[in-house]
Structures are given as structure tokens and as C-alpha cells.
Design a protein around this motif. Sequence first.
Motif, PDB file in Angstrom:
ATOM      1  N   PHE A   1      68.666  -9.814  -1.323  1.00  0.00           N
ATOM      2  CA  PHE A   1      68.518 -11.156  -0.784  1.00  0.00           C
ATOM      3  C   PHE A   1      69.459 -12.119  -1.501  1.00  0.00           C
ATOM      4  O   PHE A   1      69.790 -11.928  -2.660  1.00  0.00           O
ATOM      5  CB  PHE A   1      67.064 -11.628  -0.911  1.00  0.00           C
ATOM      6  N   GLN A   2      69.835 -13.161  -0.797  1.00  0.00           N
ATOM      7  CA  GLN A   2      70.769 -14.172  -1.343  1.00  0.00           C
ATOM      8  C   GLN A   2      70.182 -14.846  -2.555  1.00  0.00           C
ATOM      9  O   GLN A   2      69.049 -15.140  -2.639  1.00  0.00           O
ATOM     10  CB  GLN A   2      71.056 -15.233  -0.306  1.00  0.00           C
TER      11      GLN A   2
ATOM     12  N   LYS B   1      74.919 -14.312   9.754  1.00  0.00           N
ATOM     13  CA  LYS B   1      75.062 -13.096   8.936  1.00  0.00           C
ATOM     14  C   LYS B   1      73.726 -12.618   8.374  1.00  0.00           C
ATOM     15  O   LYS B   1      73.359 -11.452   8.533  1.00  0.00           O
ATOM     16  CB  LYS B   1      76.033 -13.341   7.776  1.00  0.00           C
ATOM     17  N   SER B   2      72.999 -13.496   7.730  1.00  0.00           N
ATOM     18  CA  SER B   2      71.710 -13.115   7.132  1.00  0.00           C
ATOM     19  C   SER B   2      70.689 -12.769   8.207  1.00  0.00           C
ATOM     20  O   SER B   2      69.884 -11.847   8.033  1.00  0.00           O
ATOM     21  CB  SER B   2      71.167 -14.249   6.256  1.00  0.00           C
ATOM     22  N   THR B   3      70.730 -13.466   9.318  1.00  0.00           N
ATOM     23  CA  THR B   3      69.838 -13.160  10.442  1.00  0.00           C
ATOM     24  C   THR B   3      70.085 -11.739  10.929  1.00  0.00           C
ATOM     25  O   THR B   3      69.148 -10.963  11.126  1.00  0.00           O
ATOM     26  CB  THR B   3      70.048 -14.166  11.584  1.00  0.00           C
TER      27      THR B   3
ATOM     28  N   PHE C   1      68.807  -3.723   0.677  1.00  0.00           N
ATOM     29  CA  PHE C   1      68.959  -5.121   1.069  1.00  0.00           C
ATOM     30  C   PHE C   1      68.812  -5.986  -0.174  1.00  0.00           C
ATOM     31  O   PHE C   1      67.794  -5.927  -0.838  1.00  0.00           O
ATOM     32  CB  PHE C   1      67.872  -5.482   2.094  1.00  0.00           C
TER      33      PHE C   1
ATOM     34  N   SER D   1      79.037 -20.466   6.940  1.00  0.00           N
ATOM     35  CA  SER D   1      77.619 -20.733   6.696  1.00  0.00           C
ATOM     36  C   SER D   1      76.933 -21.061   8.015  1.00  0.00           C
ATOM     37  O   SER D   1      77.452 -21.833   8.819  1.00  0.00           O
ATOM     38  CB  SER D   1      77.493 -21.912   5.730  1.00  0.00           C
TER      39      SER D   1
ATOM     40  N   LEU E   1      71.429  -9.209   9.262  1.00  0.00           N
ATOM     41  CA  LEU E   1      71.004  -8.241   8.249  1.00  0.00           C
ATOM     42  C   LEU E   1      69.484  -8.111   8.190  1.00  0.00           C
ATOM     43  O   LEU E   1      68.966  -7.000   8.030  1.00  0.00           O
ATOM     44  CB  LEU E   1      71.562  -8.630   6.881  1.00  0.00           C
ATOM     45  N   ARG E   2      68.772  -9.198   8.338  1.00  0.00           N
ATOM     46  CA  ARG E   2      67.296  -9.134   8.354  1.00  0.00           C
ATOM     47  C   ARG E   2      66.805  -8.328   9.548  1.00  0.00           C
ATOM     48  O   ARG E   2      65.813  -7.601   9.455  1.00  0.00           O
ATOM     49  CB  ARG E   2      66.705 -10.538   8.379  1.00  0.00           C
TER      50      ARG E   2
END
Length: 92
Positions: A91-92, A42-44, A89, A38, A46-47
Amino acid sequence: MALKIEKLNKHFANGKHALRNINLDIGDSEMVALIGASGSGKSTLLRMVAGLLEADATPGSLIEVNGLCVQRGGRIASDVRSIRSQVGFVFQ
């Protein structure tokens, strides 16, 4: 090449360095999992691949999806909407 990333960096306003000099090539027939702790970026990442978040203005930085430039040098491409139509994509 399905995805090409070169010299990608991202700092946030609070001083956190989310990504450091990321280089990644994923071929057309490859299947890849992105795993990490965490807060590891990772999300950064992918964005940024989807053109939803700008990278730092690092000279030579690049994100290409299917040979089309999403962003270069921290600037999102003007035709990013057409590129996004090729990127899924969730989103979480």
C-alpha cells in the motif's frame, strides 16, 4: 497469462469515472510498470486486481490472475482469499 483484464470499468459514488474499458494482458515472464498522473486510477486498478475493490457490473468484464478468476461482471470470486495469497500488494 499472469494477468488478464477485459472490459474493466469503475465509477465511484461521486460520479467520477476512474477506469474506462480497460483491457490488459501481461504474460508470465513480463515485467510491467504502471505509471500515470495522480488520480488517473492506478491504485484503483491494483486494488481491483487484488480483489479488494469491485469493478462496475459490466457484462463480460473479467480479472484473472495466473488463470484464476478474481472477479467477473463486477462480482469478486468467492475463493478470492486463496488467489490473494499469490498476489503481492504494497500500500502507498
